[in-house]
Motif scaffolding. Structure first.
Motif, PDB file in Angstrom:
ATOM      1  N   GLN A  71       0.833  -1.197   0.000  1.00  0.00           N
ATOM      2  CA  GLN A  71       0.000   0.000   0.000  1.00  0.00           C
ATOM      3  C   GLN A  71       0.865   1.243   0.000  1.00  0.00           C
ATOM      4  N   GLN A  72       0.356   2.313  -0.599  1.00  0.00           N
ATOM      5  CA  GLN A  72       1.105   3.564  -0.715  1.00  0.00           C
ATOM      6  C   GLN A  72       1.529   4.108   0.651  1.00  0.00           C
ATOM      7  N   ALA A  73       0.630   4.044   1.642  1.00  0.00           N
ATOM      8  CA  ALA A  73       0.955   4.551   2.987  1.00  0.00           C
ATOM      9  C   ALA A  73       2.109   3.765   3.598  1.00  0.00           C
ATOM     10  N   HIS A  74       2.080   2.437   3.420  1.00  0.00           N
ATOM     11  CA  HIS A  74       3.166   1.603   3.955  1.00  0.00           C
ATOM     12  C   HIS A  74       4.474   1.904   3.229  1.00  0.00           C
ATOM     13  N   LYS A  75       4.401   2.111   1.928  1.00  0.00           N
ATOM     14  CA  LYS A  75       5.593   2.413   1.139  1.00  0.00           C
ATOM     15  C   LYS A  75       6.220   3.727   1.615  1.00  0.00           C
ATOM     16  N   GLU A  76       5.399   4.726   1.876  1.00  0.00           N
ATOM     17  CA  GLU A  76       5.897   6.010   2.381  1.00  0.00           C
ATOM     18  C   GLU A  76       6.523   5.853   3.756  1.00  0.00           C
ATOM     19  N   ASP A  77       5.917   5.020   4.597  1.00  0.00           N
ATOM     20  CA  ASP A  77       6.473   4.762   5.924  1.00  0.00           C
ATOM     21  C   ASP A  77       7.862   4.126   5.800  1.00  0.00           C
ATOM     22  N   TRP A  78       7.991   3.136   4.922  1.00  0.00           N
ATOM     23  CA  TRP A  78       9.274   2.459   4.719  1.00  0.00           C
ATOM     24  C   TRP A  78      10.314   3.421   4.149  1.00  0.00           C
ATOM     25  N   THR A  79       9.895   4.289   3.266  1.00  0.00           N
ATOM     26  CA  THR A  79      10.813   5.279   2.697  1.00  0.00           C
ATOM     27  C   THR A  79      11.312   6.209   3.791  1.00  0.00           C
ATOM     28  N   LYS A  80      10.394   6.668   4.643  1.00  0.00           N
ATOM     29  CA  LYS A  80      10.790   7.549   5.748  1.00  0.00           C
ATOM     30  C   LYS A  80      11.738   6.815   6.702  1.00  0.00           C
ATOM     31  N   TYR A  81      11.442   5.559   6.982  1.00  0.00           N
ATOM     32  CA  TYR A  81      12.316   4.743   7.833  1.00  0.00           C
ATOM     33  C   TYR A  81      13.721   4.670   7.224  1.00  0.00           C
ATOM     34  N   GLU A  82      13.809   4.330   5.957  1.00  0.00           N
ATOM     35  CA  GLU A  82      15.113   4.193   5.287  1.00  0.00           C
ATOM     36  C   GLU A  82      15.869   5.518   5.284  1.00  0.00           C
ATOM     37  N   GLU A  83      15.175   6.621   5.074  1.00  0.00           N
ATOM     38  CA  GLU A  83      15.819   7.934   5.093  1.00  0.00           C
ATOM     39  C   GLU A  83      16.364   8.261   6.481  1.00  0.00           C
ATOM     40  N   THR A  84      15.615   7.909   7.511  1.00  0.00           N
ATOM     41  CA  THR A  84      16.046   8.173   8.890  1.00  0.00           C
ATOM     42  C   THR A  84      17.296   7.370   9.224  1.00  0.00           C
ATOM     43  N   ILE A  85      17.294   6.089   8.868  1.00  0.00           N
ATOM     44  CA  ILE A  85      18.461   5.231   9.130  1.00  0.00           C
ATOM     45  C   ILE A  85      19.657   5.740   8.333  1.00  0.00           C
ATOM     46  N   GLU A  86      19.444   6.078   7.077  1.00  0.00           N
ATOM     47  CA  GLU A  86      20.532   6.584   6.227  1.00  0.00           C
ATOM     48  C   GLU A  86      21.118   7.869   6.811  1.00  0.00           C
ATOM     49  N   GLN A  87      20.272   8.716   7.333  1.00  0.00           N
ATOM     50  CA  GLN A  87      20.739   9.964   7.938  1.00  0.00           C
ATOM     51  C   GLN A  87      21.633   9.672   9.144  1.00  0.00           C
ATOM     52  N   PHE A  88      21.248   8.699   9.958  1.00  0.00           N
ATOM     53  CA  PHE A  88      22.070   8.351  11.115  1.00  0.00           C
ATOM     54  C   PHE A  88      23.384   7.709  10.673  1.00  0.00           C
ATOM     55  N   ILE A  89      23.345   6.873   9.652  1.00  0.00           N
ATOM     56  CA  ILE A  89      24.574   6.263   9.125  1.00  0.00           C
ATOM     57  C   ILE A  89      25.524   7.355   8.642  1.00  0.00           C
ATOM     58  N   GLN A  90      24.988   8.401   8.036  1.00  0.00           N
ATOM     59  CA  GLN A  90      25.823   9.524   7.587  1.00  0.00           C
ATOM     60  C   GLN A  90      26.493  10.217   8.776  1.00  0.00           C
ATOM     61  N   VAL A  91      25.762  10.340   9.873  1.00  0.00           N
ATOM     62  CA  VAL A  91      26.337  10.949  11.083  1.00  0.00           C
ATOM     63  C   VAL A  91      27.462  10.069  11.618  1.00  0.00           C
ATOM     64  N   ILE A  92      27.235   8.760  11.672  1.00  0.00           N
ATOM     65  CA  ILE A  92      28.283   7.822  12.107  1.00  0.00           C
ATOM     66  C   ILE A  92      29.507   7.997  11.218  1.00  0.00           C
ATOM     67  N   ALA A  93      29.285   7.993   9.909  1.00  0.00           N
ATOM     68  CA  ALA A  93      30.392   8.095   8.952  1.00  0.00           C
ATOM     69  C   ALA A  93      31.176   9.385   9.150  1.00  0.00           C
ATOM     70  N   LYS A  94      30.467  10.477   9.329  1.00  0.00           N
ATOM     71  CA  LYS A  94      31.109  11.785   9.478  1.00  0.00           C
ATOM     72  C   LYS A  94      31.947  11.847  10.752  1.00  0.00           C
ATOM     73  N   ASN A  95      31.464  11.224  11.814  1.00  0.00           N
ATOM     74  CA  ASN A  95      32.148  11.308  13.106  1.00  0.00           C
ATOM     75  C   ASN A  95      33.207  10.238  13.332  1.00  0.00           C
ATOM     76  N   MET A  96      33.343   9.308  12.416  1.00  0.00           N
ATOM     77  CA  MET A  96      34.334   8.245  12.594  1.00  0.00           C
ATOM     78  C   MET A  96      35.764   8.763  12.508  1.00  0.00           C
ATOM     79  N   ASN A  97      35.944   9.997  12.012  1.00  0.00           N
ATOM     80  CA  ASN A  97      37.295  10.552  11.987  1.00  0.00           C
ATOM     81  C   ASN A  97      37.856  10.695  13.400  1.00  0.00           C
ATOM     82  N   LEU A  98      36.980  10.754  14.409  1.00  0.00           N
ATOM     83  CA  LEU A  98      37.444  10.774  15.801  1.00  0.00           C
ATOM     84  C   LEU A  98      38.248   9.521  16.129  1.00  0.00           C
ATOM     85  N   TYR A  99      37.960   8.440  15.410  1.00  0.00           N
ATOM     86  CA  TYR A  99      38.642   7.177  15.633  1.00  0.00           C
ATOM     87  C   TYR A  99      39.703   6.908  14.570  1.00  0.00           C
ATOM     88  N   GLY A 100      39.986   7.910  13.747  1.00  0.00           N
ATOM     89  CA  GLY A 100      40.980   7.730  12.697  1.00  0.00           C
ATOM     90  C   GLY A 100      40.457   6.906  11.535  1.00  0.00           C
TER      91      GLY A 100
END
Length: 186
Positions: free
Chosen positions: A2-31
């Motif tokens: 269903q379209q509503a479920h698809k939008e929910d999954w898209t929002k979920y994936e965007e949220t996780i991707e955004q957090f992964i980007q934060v992890i990636a950006k801050n990993m320079n603290l660990y070299g």
């Protein structure tokens, strides 16, 4: 789907991707490079262990880059091999215990640099003592004495830092700064 479920999954994936980007950006603290940070983030959010091919597909990077990244993360104890019956390819999963990863990574990185600094201070003191014996310049001798005191102060700091590193590596740190326990969500 269903379209509503698809939008929910898209929002979920965007949220996780955004957090992964934060992890990636801050990993320079660990070299660690951002690409290796992204690899860790993908492994962390993966429900199942991943092969190098799975990682390459998820991140659109070369298999060589994935292999190098996994090796770096493995050395830092942030990724570990995993096994699944019937799968011949190497599988990897992220270390779920970030406290364990931090103490291991902090300890190994800081220990190496601190030991190097102690050795360098020792060598500098020895060279200054030899120069002090050889020179007839009283002003230089006075300056050498002053700088040896500074180097000895630095050595004391590094010895203290080695004790702190031990407290972190041994896990004693959690007696002073307890881990925050995970609350189960419904």
């Amino acid at each position: 789907m269903q379209q509503a479920h698809k939008e929910d999954w898209t929002k979920y994936e965007e949220t996780i991707e955004q957090f992964i980007q934060v992890i990636a950006k801050n990993m320079n603290l660990y070299g660690v490079t951002p690409s290796i940070g992204r690899l860790y983030g993908v492994l962390y959010f993966s429900e199942d262990p991943m092969t190098l091919d799975d990682m390459r597909e998820a991140l659109e990077m070369s298999k060589t880059s994935m292999s190098t990244g996994v090796r770096a993360l493995s050395d830092m104890k942030m990724v570990e091999p995993s096994f699944k019956k019937g799968i011949r390819k190497d599988l990897y999963k992220s270390e779920e215990d970030w406290y364990k990863s931090f103490t291991s990574l902090f300890g190994s990185r800081w220990r190496h640099h601190t030991e190097t600094n102690i050795e360098e201070a020792d060598e500098a003191i020895q060279e200054l003592l030899e120069l002090k014996e050889e020179t007839a310049d009283d002003n230089l001798k006075e300056k050498i004495n002053h700088d040896i005191e500074r180097l000895e102060y630095a050595q004391n700091y590094y010895r203290w830092l080695m004790k702190f590193i031990h407290v972190v590596e041994s896990g004693e740190i959690f007696q002073y700064v307890p881990k925050v326990e995970q609350q189960k969500k419904k």
